[in-house]
Design a protein around this motif. Structure first.
Motif, PDB file in Angstrom:
ATOM      1  N   PRO A   1     -22.543  20.763  42.198  1.00  0.00           N
ATOM      2  CA  PRO A   1     -21.095  20.518  42.150  1.00  0.00           C
ATOM      3  C   PRO A   1     -20.539  20.004  43.480  1.00  0.00           C
ATOM      4  O   PRO A   1     -19.437  19.462  43.534  1.00  0.00           O
TER       5      PRO A   1
ATOM      6  N   ASP B   1     -20.263  15.224  44.800  1.00  0.00           N
ATOM      7  CA  ASP B   1     -19.269  14.146  44.691  1.00  0.00           C
ATOM      8  C   ASP B   1     -18.465  13.951  45.977  1.00  0.00           C
ATOM      9  O   ASP B   1     -18.160  12.830  46.370  1.00  0.00           O
TER      10      ASP B   1
ATOM     11  N   SER C   1     -27.759  16.798  38.586  1.00  0.00           N
ATOM     12  CA  SER C   1     -26.637  16.891  37.633  1.00  0.00           C
ATOM     13  C   SER C   1     -25.394  17.459  38.315  1.00  0.00           C
ATOM     14  O   SER C   1     -25.493  18.075  39.376  1.00  0.00           O
ATOM     15  N   ASP C   2     -24.249  17.288  37.673  1.00  0.00           N
ATOM     16  CA  ASP C   2     -23.008  17.897  38.175  1.00  0.00           C
ATOM     17  C   ASP C   2     -23.114  19.416  38.151  1.00  0.00           C
ATOM     18  O   ASP C   2     -22.619  20.103  39.039  1.00  0.00           O
TER      19      ASP C   2
ATOM     20  N   LYS D   1     -16.271  20.006  35.082  1.00  0.00           N
ATOM     21  CA  LYS D   1     -17.210  18.916  34.875  1.00  0.00           C
ATOM     22  C   LYS D   1     -18.650  19.448  34.842  1.00  0.00           C
ATOM     23  O   LYS D   1     -19.072  20.168  35.738  1.00  0.00           O
ATOM     24  N   GLY D   2     -19.386  19.112  33.804  1.00  0.00           N
ATOM     25  CA  GLY D   2     -20.801  19.478  33.755  1.00  0.00           C
ATOM     26  C   GLY D   2     -21.064  20.923  33.394  1.00  0.00           C
ATOM     27  O   GLY D   2     -22.195  21.368  33.360  1.00  0.00           O
TER      28      GLY D   2
ATOM     29  N   ASP E   1     -28.305   9.371  39.116  1.00  0.00           N
ATOM     30  CA  ASP E   1     -28.147  10.686  38.486  1.00  0.00           C
ATOM     31  C   ASP E   1     -29.168  10.853  37.355  1.00  0.00           C
ATOM     32  O   ASP E   1     -29.030  10.261  36.290  1.00  0.00           O
TER      33      ASP E   1
END
Ligand SMILES: [Zn+2]
Length: 302
Positions: free
Chosen positions: A82, A85, A77-78, A125-126, A99
């Protein structure tokens, strides 16, 4: 010479002695499933090394090399990764990324009102997602089916092999889930005090109240005031065990346990295992079974 002959014979038959599908995962729970399903047919690599705390990971140049050679990159997950990406973009491997958070049932992160630092919702994000979804056996079953489908899609030639592995593994997961389902109906005090908010999915599955020392990541330090508050909660809620976890400092848990006159024990979020455990074949199911025994004691279950 003999080796050469065998190798060319295998080539002629269209059978390769070497695993053809290369899979990279980020965190241990994903790795554990690919290992079970993929077996000898998949070359598997996990980015976060064994024995480290999974939230604080930063990839190395060597990780980039491994990743550039992979056919599939499974991320969790984001919120948990983190950093991913940037790598995905620089290696241009967007089409290889899978994902898992898009396939499981997600819950929102707990409000961290006792931890001072305030964000408005949706800042990053997330951020609002609780990333520990594998702690729910229901999600772990979804993850197993999803990964098996993905691997079969990429390597349909070995479909039967993967399906058999999936069936064998799911049988074990389901039998553990049954133990949880039965035990969790018999608890006297469904409250736990854990090191970090890693057990929210388990708590949701079985209507357990989770209190935590350090919020969503294991290393954030509570203030003296917050520690005093947790000691009060432990006494008021009849907590008999303060749980720490193996890859983070147990210091605050020790303080709370001492002050509240209760026992201290480890409860594992299964975010990672040690290299030695991996060699010994100790993994997710073993950890979750051990957790169950400790949870039963902590919550007064039969
Ligand atoms: Zn965590």
């Amino acid at each position: 010479m003999l080796k050469k002959i065998v190798a060319s014979a295998l080539l002629v038959c269209g059978v390769s002695a070497v695993a053809e599908l290369k899979v990279t995962t980020t965190i241990y729970p994903l790795y554990s499933i690919v290992k079970e399903i993929g077996g000898k047919k998949v070359e598997l690599n996990n980015l976060i090394p064994f024995g480290v705390e999974a939230h604080g990971f930063d990839p190395t140049p060597n990780d980039m090399v491994k990743l550039s050679k992979s056919d599939i990159f499974i991320v969790s997950s984001d919120a948990m990764e983190p950093w991913k990406d940037k790598i995905i973009h620089s290696l241009k491997i967007e089409d290889k990324v899978f994902d898992m958070s898009k396939y499981v049932k997600l819950r929102e992160a707990e409000e961290e009102e006792t931890h001072g630092h305030e964000h408005s919702k949706g800042d990053h994000k997330g951020e609002n997602i609780d990333p520990h979804y594998w702690v729910s056996l229901n999600n772990y079953i979804i993850m197993t089916n999803t990964i098996s489908k993905l691997i079969i899609e990429k390597d349909p030639q070995n479909k039967e092999y993967y399906e058999k592995n999936r069936e064998n593994f799911l049988e074990k997961v389901n039998s553990l889930k049954l133990k949880y389902d039965i035990s969790m109906q018999t608890c006297a005090n469904k409250k736990i005090l854990v090191n970090h908010d890693a057990f929210g999915y388990f708590a949701d599955d079985y209507s357990v109240k989770q209190y935590s020392i350090s919020g969503m990541t294991p290393e954030s330090k509570p203030s003296a005031k917050q520690i005093a508050e947790l000691i009060k909660i432990a006494k008021k809620e009849g907590i008999n065990t303060v749980f720490f976890e193996e890859f983070a400092s147990p210091k605050v848990a020790q303080t709370i346990a001492q002050e509240a006159h209760v026992k201290i024990d480890s409860l594992r979020p299964a975010e990672n295992i040690s290299a030695q455990e991996n060699e010994q074949g100790i993994g997710y199911l073993h950890i979750m079974e051990e957790n169950l025994n400790k949870l039963k004691f902590a919550m007064g279950c039969k």
